[in-house]
Design an enzyme around this catalytic site. Sequence first.
Site, PDB file in Angstrom:
ATOM      1  N   ASP A 231      38.405  56.232  55.203  1.00 58.14           N
ATOM      2  CA  ASP A 231      38.206  54.787  55.326  1.00 58.14           C
ATOM      3  C   ASP A 231      37.347  54.523  56.564  1.00 58.14           C
ATOM      4  OD1 ASP A 231      38.437  51.966  54.977  1.00 58.14           O
ATOM      5  OD2 ASP A 231      40.382  52.274  54.030  1.00 58.14           O
ATOM      6  N   HIS A 280      37.951  46.834  42.082  1.00 56.21           N
ATOM      7  CA  HIS A 280      38.037  45.424  41.681  1.00 56.21           C
ATOM      8  C   HIS A 280      37.504  44.489  42.758  1.00 56.21           C
ATOM      9  CE1 HIS A 280      42.226  44.277  43.520  1.00 56.21           C
ATOM     10  NE2 HIS A 280      41.544  45.057  44.325  1.00 56.21           N
TER      11      HIS A 280
END
EC number: 2.1.1.-
Length: 387
Positions: A231, A280
């Site tokens: 990340d 998404h």
Amino acid sequence: MDKADRDAVIEHATQVKRLVHDPHSFLTELVAQQQQYHCIAWLCHFNILSNIPQPPESIAYSDVATKAQVPLSKLQSVARMAMTTGLLSETKDGKLSHNTLSAQFITNVHMKTQLLHIVNQTVPLMTGLIQATWKWGETSATNETAYNIIHGTELSFFEHLKTRPDLNEGFQAYMKSRAVSHTGSNVEHLLNAFDWKALGQAQVVDIGGSSGSTSIMLATAFPLLNLVIEDLPEPIENAKARLSELPSDIKSRIEIMAYDFFTPQPVKNADVYLLRTILHDWPDADAIKIIQGIVAAMGPSSRLLIMDMVLPKPGSGSVTFEAALRQKDLTMIQCFNAQEREVEEWKALLTKADPRLKIQAIERPAGSELSVIEAMLDESPEQAAWF
């Protein structure tokens, strides 16, 4: 009553109501629902719920008005409208009190966090979608959204959060709360959506793994797995802090790596590349770039696991479940110009990223809002896909 029974009762009630509505009753309910939401938002804004004692105690409206510094008459009207949703109650002698439902939004920190985020951040975005559509029309730009309209910014959602620590803190708290408390999106559903034991000793890359909740859960449940959390630098620092508190037999199998998923994937030939609730957030063009970065690193036996919503066909199942998923689809539009996707849309997205990428299985565990899509590279493009 367990969740399955509760969901069934709510679904049946919804179906009956749809059958008996006429235009007048429909509009009456529509207006009432809007007023109910704004009344609950008002109660949250002025911290009314925290000024009401826990059951079975009650308190005079005037005392709450004084504590919260709000007009008495407005408090009475707002609270009584909120009561029509099942939130709060009024005693026979005209005092205000919590009921079983409203008390949980004080005693349960996760429910309180989610309520505050919904009324302060999620629902206001709905009013911005009309203006965003008028202003930008057909656009997939991540900074031409309802979020931009409401917050008056030209920055994308995540870039804007960097400039607003207050919003970012609330958003991060909400996401963590949903991961551990909301049965439909609980991270533990991932354990049952894929045969992790069958991998044996394997490497799993948790892309966009944030502070490491998913990787820690997998490493704890499956001792033969080695995890890599990837990340951006800030969440990676949070992951490091969490790992430092873990037993050595778990943290020794978790590697932490700062990584931007729009750049080439540094871990080659891993057994599993995991994207949990990542795609998404992104329009198709960006989602394709993310997937292509992974495909370039995949080996012939590598798997891509995507844990995200798979929208049902309209009217194909429970109305209330479909509505719960579609409201999240709209939130993706309002925040990112992204979307939740149906099966065919997932298939098309993977094919655009790389025609060799074929879906092997789609699994939605019982009680989960999220499905796990398993895909692998197929060097025989003429071979039929899983579905």
